[in-house]
Design a protein around this motif. Structure first.
Motif, mmCIF file in Angstrom:
data_model
loop_
_atom_site.group_PDB
_atom_site.id
_atom_site.type_symbol
_atom_site.label_atom_id
_atom_site.label_comp_id
_atom_site.label_asym_id
_atom_site.label_seq_id
_atom_site.Cartn_x
_atom_site.Cartn_y
_atom_site.Cartn_z
ATOM 1 N N VAL A 167 0.849 -1.192 0.000
ATOM 2 C CA VAL A 167 0.000 0.000 0.000
ATOM 3 C C VAL A 167 0.887 1.246 0.000
ATOM 4 C CG1 VAL A 167 -1.593 1.375 1.386
ATOM 5 C CG2 VAL A 167 -1.978 -1.084 1.107
ATOM 6 N N GLY A 168 0.528 2.225 -0.821
ATOM 7 C CA GLY A 168 1.312 3.451 -0.926
ATOM 8 C C GLY A 168 2.260 3.462 -2.105
ATOM 9 N N LEU A 169 2.404 2.307 -2.776
ATOM 10 C CA LEU A 169 3.254 2.264 -3.967
ATOM 11 C C LEU A 169 2.562 2.983 -5.118
ATOM 12 C CD1 LEU A 169 5.740 1.175 -5.551
ATOM 13 C CD2 LEU A 169 4.365 -0.876 -6.045
ATOM 14 N N VAL A 170 3.228 3.955 -5.704
ATOM 15 C CA VAL A 170 2.650 4.744 -6.802
ATOM 16 C C VAL A 170 3.721 4.965 -7.875
ATOM 17 C CG1 VAL A 170 1.664 6.969 -7.486
ATOM 18 C CG2 VAL A 170 1.004 5.934 -5.305
ATOM 19 N N TYR A 171 3.322 4.784 -9.119
ATOM 20 C CA TYR A 171 4.166 5.123 -10.267
ATOM 21 C C TYR A 171 3.526 6.306 -10.990
ATOM 22 C CZ TYR A 171 6.701 0.707 -9.750
ATOM 23 O OH TYR A 171 7.471 -0.322 -9.277
ATOM 24 N N ILE A 172 4.339 7.292 -11.307
ATOM 25 C CA ILE A 172 3.850 8.473 -12.023
ATOM 26 C C ILE A 172 4.668 8.635 -13.293
ATOM 27 C CG2 ILE A 172 3.424 10.962 -11.925
ATOM 28 C CD1 ILE A 172 3.289 10.738 -8.909
ATOM 29 N N GLY A 173 3.965 8.666 -14.410
ATOM 30 C CA GLY A 173 4.621 8.839 -15.701
ATOM 31 C C GLY A 173 4.306 10.206 -16.279
ATOM 32 N N CYS A 174 5.290 10.807 -16.921
ATOM 33 C CA CYS A 174 5.092 12.111 -17.551
ATOM 34 C C CYS A 174 5.686 12.078 -18.948
ATOM 35 C CB CYS A 174 5.764 13.203 -16.719
ATOM 36 S SG CYS A 174 5.556 14.861 -17.401
ATOM 37 N N CYS A 175 4.867 12.444 -19.911
ATOM 38 C CA CYS A 175 5.312 12.474 -21.306
ATOM 39 C C CYS A 175 5.207 13.902 -21.825
ATOM 40 C CB CYS A 175 4.446 11.536 -22.150
ATOM 41 S SG CYS A 175 4.915 11.467 -23.897
ATOM 42 N N VAL A 176 6.295 14.441 -22.321
ATOM 43 C CA VAL A 176 6.309 15.789 -22.887
ATOM 44 C C VAL A 176 6.936 15.720 -24.272
ATOM 45 C CG1 VAL A 176 7.146 18.158 -22.658
ATOM 46 C CG2 VAL A 176 6.445 16.887 -20.625
ATOM 47 N N ARG A 177 6.100 15.926 -25.286
ATOM 48 C CA ARG A 177 6.529 15.900 -26.691
ATOM 49 C C ARG A 177 7.335 14.647 -27.024
ATOM 50 N NH1 ARG A 177 7.750 22.422 -27.245
ATOM 51 N NH2 ARG A 177 5.581 22.993 -27.686
ATOM 52 N N GLY A 178 6.779 13.510 -26.564
ATOM 53 C CA GLY A 178 7.363 12.224 -26.912
ATOM 54 C C GLY A 178 8.402 11.709 -25.949
ATOM 55 N N ASN A 179 8.917 12.553 -25.062
ATOM 56 C CA ASN A 179 9.912 12.113 -24.079
ATOM 57 C C ASN A 179 9.200 11.741 -22.779
ATOM 58 O OD1 ASN A 179 12.220 12.643 -25.741
ATOM 59 N ND2 ASN A 179 11.895 14.830 -25.350
ATOM 60 N N THR A 180 9.381 10.515 -22.330
ATOM 61 C CA THR A 180 8.643 10.015 -21.176
ATOM 62 C C THR A 180 9.579 9.651 -20.031
ATOM 63 O OG1 THR A 180 6.991 9.095 -22.681
ATOM 64 C CG2 THR A 180 6.915 8.356 -20.384
ATOM 65 N N VAL A 181 9.204 10.086 -18.829
ATOM 66 C CA VAL A 181 9.932 9.698 -17.617
ATOM 67 C C VAL A 181 8.915 9.098 -16.652
ATOM 68 C CG1 VAL A 181 11.744 11.419 -17.844
ATOM 69 C CG2 VAL A 181 9.653 11.995 -16.610
ATOM 70 N N VAL A 182 9.377 8.156 -15.843
ATOM 71 C CA VAL A 182 8.517 7.530 -14.835
ATOM 72 C C VAL A 182 9.242 7.546 -13.496
ATOM 73 C CG1 VAL A 182 7.309 5.441 -14.135
ATOM 74 C CG2 VAL A 182 7.459 6.016 -16.566
ATOM 75 N N GLU A 183 8.540 7.941 -12.461
ATOM 76 C CA GLU A 183 9.095 7.954 -11.105
ATOM 77 C C GLU A 183 8.300 7.010 -10.219
ATOM 78 O OE1 GLU A 183 11.786 9.363 -10.097
ATOM 79 O OE2 GLU A 183 12.246 10.669 -11.815
ATOM 80 N N LYS A 184 9.024 6.337 -9.323
ATOM 81 C CA LYS A 184 8.393 5.416 -8.367
ATOM 82 C C LYS A 184 8.385 6.060 -6.991
ATOM 83 C CE LYS A 184 9.212 0.917 -6.150
ATOM 84 N NZ LYS A 184 10.108 -0.267 -6.113
ATOM 85 N N TYR A 185 7.257 5.973 -6.305
ATOM 86 C CA TYR A 185 7.125 6.537 -4.960
ATOM 87 C C TYR A 185 6.532 5.493 -4.017
ATOM 88 C CZ TYR A 185 7.664 10.873 -7.587
ATOM 89 O OH TYR A 185 8.133 11.850 -8.426
ATOM 90 N N GLN A 186 6.936 5.575 -2.753
ATOM 91 C CA GLN A 186 6.354 4.725 -1.722
ATOM 92 C C GLN A 186 5.858 5.631 -0.602
ATOM 93 O OE1 GLN A 186 5.847 1.163 -1.593
ATOM 94 N NE2 GLN A 186 4.502 2.055 -0.043
ATOM 95 N N PHE A 187 4.572 5.959 -0.646
ATOM 96 C CA PHE A 187 3.982 6.826 0.357
ATOM 97 C C PHE A 187 3.546 6.005 1.571
ATOM 98 C CE2 PHE A 187 2.805 8.954 -3.790
ATOM 99 C CZ PHE A 187 3.827 9.894 -3.729
ATOM 100 N N THR A 188 3.438 6.664 2.714
ATOM 101 C CA THR A 188 3.145 5.931 3.958
ATOM 102 C C THR A 188 1.930 6.472 4.705
ATOM 103 O OG1 THR A 188 4.716 7.343 5.152
ATOM 104 C CG2 THR A 188 5.552 5.255 4.283
ATOM 105 N N GLY A 189 1.089 7.217 4.024
ATOM 106 C CA GLY A 189 -0.093 7.770 4.686
ATOM 107 C C GLY A 189 -1.308 6.873 4.541
ATOM 108 N N ASN A 190 -2.465 7.410 4.937
ATOM 109 C CA ASN A 190 -3.716 6.689 4.704
ATOM 110 C C ASN A 190 -4.149 6.902 3.252
ATOM 111 O OD1 ASN A 190 -4.809 9.276 4.585
ATOM 112 N ND2 ASN A 190 -5.636 9.195 6.660
ATOM 113 N N ARG A 191 -5.307 6.379 2.912
ATOM 114 C CA ARG A 191 -5.768 6.456 1.517
ATOM 115 C C ARG A 191 -5.819 7.902 1.020
ATOM 116 N NH1 ARG A 191 -8.427 3.098 -1.954
ATOM 117 N NH2 ARG A 191 -9.853 4.028 -3.477
ATOM 118 N N GLU A 192 -6.394 8.770 1.836
ATOM 119 C CA GLU A 192 -6.536 10.174 1.431
ATOM 120 C C GLU A 192 -5.179 10.831 1.235
ATOM 121 O OE1 GLU A 192 -8.682 14.299 3.025
ATOM 122 O OE2 GLU A 192 -8.613 12.514 4.287
#
Length: 420
Positions: free
Chosen positions: A374-399
């Motif tokens: 729980v709290g594992l999140v991947y965020i991808g960002c694509c700008v004019r064809g160039n894509t980066v992805v970051e991995k995060y491990q959050f430790t809060g509640n759902r909200e």
């Protein structure tokens, strides 16, 4: 001057309402140069309220009370404060006329009940502060020379935030400001993508050496705000005092500073950056369920940069709307680096946007595994064809996990745009 806040209302003690007034007034008192050492909450009980007010007046110059000025029997703030100062109540005709006028304008056809006239009673010698948004006036009561609380001041303000805030901003704050020998002026330097502990370490020497101006950090979700405050005879002099410190913060934090204006939010800065680069953006959200696009849409003029937004909660939606290959979902799962990248690319292809931000994760409290907690999140960002992805491990509640994901998504988008 030393100030103290007293929030009145049993509903506050029971947790039925969130006491937003106290946070607001505390910040405003600091900006006015008032020293605030204590905050208190007290219920609608005459004996305990009197004890709380007397204790506050014994150690502070100005006591600000919010709430308890209504028409009902349990609204006791005015009556108890008058008793503490040894003041009698009298009917103020001007206040009575304003109450009558308020009802005629806002409650036409409704008869004014007798208990509403209770709000027209004011302590002898008190300064009446008109309420443009309600029927209960504010009151400023000052202890007379030779009395127990000579020179001490109690300021009574209605509790509803839509009455409290404008009254304090427009009338109480200017009144208190005139009592201060110097004015207090400040500006804000807002930093993102740097954690609170690291940010504070980066300015530790500045904080150790501070006198006038001063520097104070405030941690926000995904951000750190630095308030620079100066005491001076006028705003121009204060700006001159603050400028070297602000310049040093800009030098140390560089591109991590997204604004030096207090009113500008992170999403506003991102939208403005998109406009400057003449680019459009779209979103593809799973666990955040529209919170990210909502932050962007909160910005006036966001329609210039955002035409479409997608909530693709199920795997089927990710495939159908974003074109995420079935093989990626089967091999790596919805919460994976590969899926986040495919979502970001697919969002741009589906909408024709120049940039996209995609979020997929496990907000909780259920759904986690040892491999993907729980709290594992991947965020991808694509700008004019160039894509980066970051991995995060959050430790809060759902909200909180969803809030953190939105903040990190905006930060990642901003960083990508800066280098586009």
């Amino acid at each position: 001057m030393v100030a103290e806040l007293i929030s009145v209302g049993t509903e506050i003690l029971l947790g039925n309402i969130v006491n937003t007034n106290a946070a607001y007034l505390a910040e405003k008192c600091a900006l006015l140069g008032l020293s605030l050492y204590y905050q208190n909450s007290v219920g609608d009980n005459e004996e305990r309220m009197e004890e709380t007010i007397r204790r506050a007046l014994g150690r502070s110059d100005v006591v600000i009370l919010t709430g308890g000025l209504g028409p009902t029997k349990d609204d006791l703030t005015k009556e108890v404060t008058a008793k503490v100062f040894g003041k009698k109540l009298y009917e103020d005709l001007h206040t009575k006329e304003r109450i009558m006028d308020f009802f005629q304008k806002n409650h036409s056809g409704h008869k004014i009940t007798e208990n509403n006239w209770k709000q027209a009673l004011v302590p002898e010698g008190a300064k009446v502060v008109e309420n443009a948004n309600g029927t209960a006036p504010g009151l400023i009561i000052t202890g007379e020379e030779g009395t127990e609380y000579a020179g001490k001041m109690a300021i009574l303000i209605p509790g509803p935030p839509n009455e409290c805030i404008p009254m304090f901003d427009r009338q109480i704050a200017p009144y208190l400001g005139k009592l201060q020998p110097d004015g207090i002026y400040s500006c804000m330097v807002k930093v993102c993508s740097i954690g609170e502990s690291r940010a504070e370490t980066m300015v530790a020497d500045l904080m150790d050496a501070q006198s006038n101006p001063t520097l104070a950090p405030y941690a926000k979700t995904g951000e750190v705000h630095f308030r620079v405050t100066a005491k001076a005879k006028d705003e121009k002099t204060a700006q001159e005092l603050m400028r070297p410190l602000v310049d040093e913060l800009l030098r140390r934090f560089g591109d991590h500073v997204y604004t030096t204006k207090e009113e500008v939010t992170l999403e506003q800065a991102v939208v403005q950056l998109l406009k400057e680069k003449k680019m459009t953006v779209t979103t593809a959200e799973s666990c955040t369920g529209g919170l990210l696009s909502g932050r962007i849409i909160n910005v006036p003029g966001a329609s210039e940069v955002l035409n479409e937004a997608h909530v693709t909660y199920s795997n089927e939606a990710k495939e159908k709307i974003l074109g995420v290959p079935h093989g990626i979902l089967k091999a790596h799962g919805a919460v994976s680096r590969e899926t986040a990248e495919a979502m970001a690319r697919g969002a741009c292809q589906a909408t024709g946007a120049d940039a996209s931000i995609a979020v997929t994760g496990i907000a909780g409290p259920d759904g986690g595994t040892e491999e993907k907690p729980v709290g594992l999140v991947y965020i991808g960002c694509c700008v004019r064809g160039n894509t980066v992805v970051e991995k995060y491990q959050f430790t809060g509640n759902r909200e909180k996990n969803r809030e953190y994901a939105v903040a990190r998504g905006l930060i990642l988008l901003r960083e990508a745009l800066l280098h586009a």
